[in-house]
Each structure stands twice: as structure tokens, then as C-alpha cells.
Design a protein around this motif. Structure first.
Motif, PDB file in Angstrom:
ATOM      1  N   SER A   6       0.792  -1.121   0.051  1.00 28.59           N
ATOM      2  CA  SER A   6       0.083  -0.066  -0.165  1.00 28.59           C
ATOM      3  C   SER A   6       0.773   1.225  -0.057  1.00 28.59           C
ATOM      4  N   MET A   7       2.121   1.295   0.595  1.00 30.63           N
ATOM      5  CA  MET A   7       3.053   2.387   0.697  1.00 30.63           C
ATOM      6  C   MET A   7       3.316   2.780  -0.655  1.00 30.63           C
ATOM      7  N   ALA A   8       3.463   1.571  -1.480  1.00 29.63           N
ATOM      8  CA  ALA A   8       3.991   1.824  -3.097  1.00 29.63           C
ATOM      9  C   ALA A   8       2.690   2.478  -3.664  1.00 29.63           C
ATOM     10  N   VAL A   9       1.666   2.045  -3.403  1.00 26.93           N
ATOM     11  CA  VAL A   9       0.541   2.700  -4.218  1.00 26.93           C
ATOM     12  C   VAL A   9       0.168   4.090  -3.854  1.00 26.93           C
ATOM     13  N   TYR A  10       0.338   4.277  -2.280  1.00 29.08           N
ATOM     14  CA  TYR A  10       0.015   5.692  -2.003  1.00 29.08           C
ATOM     15  C   TYR A  10       1.141   6.666  -2.709  1.00 29.08           C
ATOM     16  N   THR A  11       2.398   6.014  -2.736  1.00 25.76           N
ATOM     17  CA  THR A  11       3.339   7.007  -3.502  1.00 25.76           C
ATOM     18  C   THR A  11       3.132   7.437  -4.872  1.00 25.76           C
ATOM     19  N   ARG A  12       2.633   6.355  -5.602  1.00 21.73           N
ATOM     20  CA  ARG A  12       2.418   6.542  -7.145  1.00 21.73           C
ATOM     21  C   ARG A  12       1.253   7.456  -7.020  1.00 21.73           C
ATOM     22  N   GLU A  13       0.239   7.305  -6.347  1.00 18.11           N
ATOM     23  CA  GLU A  13      -1.064   8.287  -6.080  1.00 18.11           C
ATOM     24  C   GLU A  13      -0.654   9.842  -5.952  1.00 18.11           C
ATOM     25  N   HIS A  14       0.558   9.784  -4.993  1.00 18.65           N
ATOM     26  CA  HIS A  14       0.969  11.227  -4.598  1.00 18.65           C
ATOM     27  C   HIS A  14       1.719  11.752  -5.753  1.00 18.65           C
ATOM     28  N   ARG A  15       2.345  10.983  -6.388  1.00 22.81           N
ATOM     29  CA  ARG A  15       2.994  11.504  -7.766  1.00 22.81           C
ATOM     30  C   ARG A  15       2.094  12.019  -8.686  1.00 22.81           C
ATOM     31  N   GLN A  16       0.945  11.392  -8.992  1.00 29.12           N
ATOM     32  CA  GLN A  16       0.065  11.738  -9.798  1.00 29.12           C
ATOM     33  C   GLN A  16      -0.844  13.031  -9.470  1.00 29.12           C
ATOM     34  N   ILE A  17      -0.881  13.285  -8.225  1.00 27.73           N
ATOM     35  CA  ILE A  17      -1.485  14.479  -7.774  1.00 27.73           C
ATOM     36  C   ILE A  17      -0.380  15.667  -7.802  1.00 27.73           C
ATOM     37  N   VAL A  18       0.609  15.293  -7.513  1.00 22.90           N
ATOM     38  CA  VAL A  18       1.833  16.462  -7.740  1.00 22.90           C
ATOM     39  C   VAL A  18       1.926  17.025  -9.477  1.00 22.90           C
ATOM     40  N   LYS A  19       1.874  15.932  -9.986  1.00 18.27           N
ATOM     41  CA  LYS A  19       2.135  16.181 -11.542  1.00 18.27           C
ATOM     42  C   LYS A  19       0.820  16.967 -12.128  1.00 18.27           C
ATOM     43  N   ALA A  20      -0.370  16.647 -11.545  1.00 13.72           N
ATOM     44  CA  ALA A  20      -1.515  17.461 -11.994  1.00 13.72           C
ATOM     45  C   ALA A  20      -1.551  18.966 -11.454  1.00 13.72           C
ATOM     46  N   ILE A  21      -0.895  19.100 -10.153  1.00 17.19           N
ATOM     47  CA  ILE A  21      -0.874  20.250  -9.574  1.00 17.19           C
ATOM     48  C   ILE A  21       0.006  21.280 -10.364  1.00 17.19           C
ATOM     49  N   ALA A  22       1.311  20.474 -10.948  1.00 12.05           N
ATOM     50  CA  ALA A  22       2.485  21.237 -11.569  1.00 12.05           C
ATOM     51  C   ALA A  22       1.887  21.674 -12.826  1.00 12.05           C
ATOM     52  N   ALA A  23       1.136  20.914 -13.652  1.00 10.23           N
ATOM     53  CA  ALA A  23       0.701  21.388 -14.777  1.00 10.23           C
ATOM     54  C   ALA A  23      -0.532  22.291 -14.893  1.00 10.23           C
ATOM     55  N   HIS A  24      -1.027  22.606 -13.514  1.00 14.18           N
ATOM     56  CA  HIS A  24      -1.991  23.478 -13.463  1.00 14.18           C
ATOM     57  C   HIS A  24      -3.400  23.043 -14.007  1.00 14.18           C
ATOM     58  N   ASP A  25      -3.561  21.540 -13.897  1.00 11.97           N
ATOM     59  CA  ASP A  25      -4.693  20.976 -14.546  1.00 11.97           C
ATOM     60  C   ASP A  25      -5.644  20.892 -13.184  1.00 11.97           C
ATOM     61  N   ALA A  26      -6.607  21.785 -13.061  1.00 13.73           N
ATOM     62  CA  ALA A  26      -7.557  21.523 -11.874  1.00 13.73           C
ATOM     63  C   ALA A  26      -8.369  20.431 -11.917  1.00 13.73           C
ATOM     64  N   GLU A  27      -8.679  20.083 -13.152  1.00 17.75           N
ATOM     65  CA  GLU A  27      -9.633  18.829 -13.084  1.00 17.75           C
ATOM     66  C   GLU A  27      -8.956  17.528 -12.869  1.00 17.75           C
ATOM     67  N   ALA A  28      -7.862  17.308 -13.424  1.00 16.32           N
ATOM     68  CA  ALA A  28      -7.088  16.179 -13.089  1.00 16.32           C
ATOM     69  C   ALA A  28      -6.574  16.218 -11.494  1.00 16.32           C
ATOM     70  N   ALA A  29      -6.087  17.461 -11.191  1.00 17.56           N
ATOM     71  CA  ALA A  29      -5.660  17.439  -9.635  1.00 17.56           C
ATOM     72  C   ALA A  29      -6.669  17.138  -8.814  1.00 17.56           C
TER      73      ALA A  29
END
Length: 247
Positions: free
Chosen positions: A181-204
Motif C-alpha cells: 500500500s505504501m508503494a500505491v500511495y506513493t504513485r498516487e501522490h506523484r500523480q497528484i503533484v504532476k497534475a498540480i504542477a501542470a495547473h490542471d485543476a480537473e485532473a488534480a
């Protein structure tokens, strides 16, 4: 102008309030870290002796912790660490998912490149903890990650209500920390940051919502009658971070 007697009384009251806050913070840390397990009975004299304080601040701290939803008082029995029922936890997850969606959308619109970089570094630290199988360090960086998101959202009233929900969830969710689950959480966190950095409000917003609802499903699975993967045991004597915001 206050008389010396009144001034001394005011100082004593301030010192008492400050001490109560310190006792409350330490008890809260112990509960969130699992050092005081759900269902454990708390007695004034035991806690006062352990923390080296009088019973008054402990009694007041118990009252404040009950208001925060971390302990319960039973008439003629005493004070106990709350044991959150699964149904209640699942409801909290659903409410939190909506709140997280708001955070994700807002940060995608407001976060700077430097802030996104700092969030990415926290995810990197969680990744290292996952590879080392260190649940304590993962939990610490995970708390810092989510608390950073909350602070960047910049809404104090929202943050106060959010933190109460997270503290209540901490009473049931430690079982969710496995190597997988820690590995899954980490992947999900990366996806969150990626969307925030891209300024994609819908994806974030969607990534934040899915992250919480996925955690809800893991909790439901872990507390079902089916056998679940054994949780990773944190190293002894290490302390959890104060923020109490979890994945």
C-alpha cells in the motif's frame, strides 16, 4: 491597573492554559502514533505521573481531546481512547474525498513551481521509505505531504475541520500501511503533484478524490473478514510527526 494579586492570578492562569495545551499535544501525538491504542483507558494519575505534571492540566486536556473526537468519557468508568467504528470511518473518507478534491483544484490554480518542487521532494522521501520498508518514516513524510497541501490551500476554517476528520481516521487507519500500500500511495501522490504542477485543476481534483476513495476501499478490505496483508511494524521508540494528516 491590576493589583499584584490579580497579576499573579492572571500569570498562573496563562501558565496553566499553556501546560494544558502541551499535555493535550503530547496525548494527541501518542494516540495518533498508536502508543495509546483505541480502547485504552486513560487515568489522570497515570498520565500526570508519566508527563511530570499535576492532574489539573491532564483533566482539562482530556476534555479538549473529547471535543476533538479522540477520547470518550464513560460515566463511572473513566476516559478511553476512541475506537472508531468502520461504518463511521467510511463516512469520514467520503467527506474527506470531497474536501481533497477542493484542495487539488485550488492548488492547481495557485501553486508555484517552487511549491510543486517541494511537494515532489516529499514524495521522493516517501518513495525511499517505501523501498526501505520503513513505515514510520513513510507515515511521517505522508503527514507532512498532506499537511503541506492543506496549508497551501490557505483556508484556516477549512483546515480546522479537515484536521479533526484526519485525527479521527488515525484511530483506525494504521492497519493500512503495508509495503504494497505504501508503494500505491506513493504513485498516487506523484500523480497528484504532476497534475498540480501542470495547473490542471480537473485532473488534480480527481486525483485527490480517487486517492482518498482508494484508501477507503483498502480500509474496507483490511477490516473485512477476509485475511489482509500484515501491516508493516514501525521501528521502536520513533515518534510520529505532529501534523496528523494521513494518506
Amino acid at each position: 491597573m491590576s493589583t499584584p494579586t490579580n497579576a499573579s492570578s492572571a500569570i498562573a492562569q496563562l501558565q496553566g492554559n499553556s501546560l494544558t495545551g502541551l499535555v493535550q499535544n503530547e496525548l494527541e501525538r501518542m494516540i495518533v502514533a498508536g502508543e495509546l491504542a483505541p480502547g485504552a483507558k486513560l487515568t489522570e494519575i497515570t498520565i500526570a505521573t508519566r508527563l511530570g505534571v499535576s492532574r489539573g492540566p491532564v483533566r482539562e486536556a482530556f476534555r479538549m481531546l473529547e471535543e476533538a473526537g479522540l477520547v470518550r468519557t464513560e460515566k463511572n468508568r473513566g476516559v478511553f481512547v476512541r475506537d472508531i467504528a468502520l461504518d463511521e470511518a467510511l463516512e469520514i473518507f467520503e467527506l474527506r474525498a470531497v474536501m481533497e478534491m477542493y484542495i487539488g483544484r485550488k492548488l492547481a490554480e495557485t501553486a508555484t513551481a517552487a511549491q510543486a518542487k517541494a511537494l515532489r521532494q516529499l514524495v521522493d522521501a516517501m518513495d525511499q521509505a517505501t523501498k526501505a520498508g520503513d513505515a514510520h518514516e513513510f507515515h511521517r513524510f505522508n503527514l507532512e505531504f498532506h499537511d503541506s497541501l492543506l496549508q497551501l490551500a490557505g483556508n484556516a476554517k477549512f483546515a480546522a475541520n479537515y484536521r479533526r476528520l484526519i485525527k479521527e481516521l488515525s484511530l483506525i487507519r494504521r492497519k493500512n500501511l503495508t509495503v504494497e500500500s505504501m508503494a500505491v500511495y506513493t504513485r498516487e501522490h506523484r500523480q497528484i503533484v504532476k497534475a498540480i504542477a501542470a495547473h490542471d485543476a480537473e485532473a488534480a481534483g480527481q486525483a485527490m478524490f480517487d486517492h482518498v476513495m482508494n484508501s477507503r476501499e483498502r480500509t474496507l478490505h483490511n477490516y473485512s473478514e477476509q485475511p489482509a496483508e500484515a501491516p508493516v511494524q514501525p521501528p521502536a521508540r520513533k515518534r510520529a510527526a505532529r501534523g496528523a494528516v494521513e494518506a
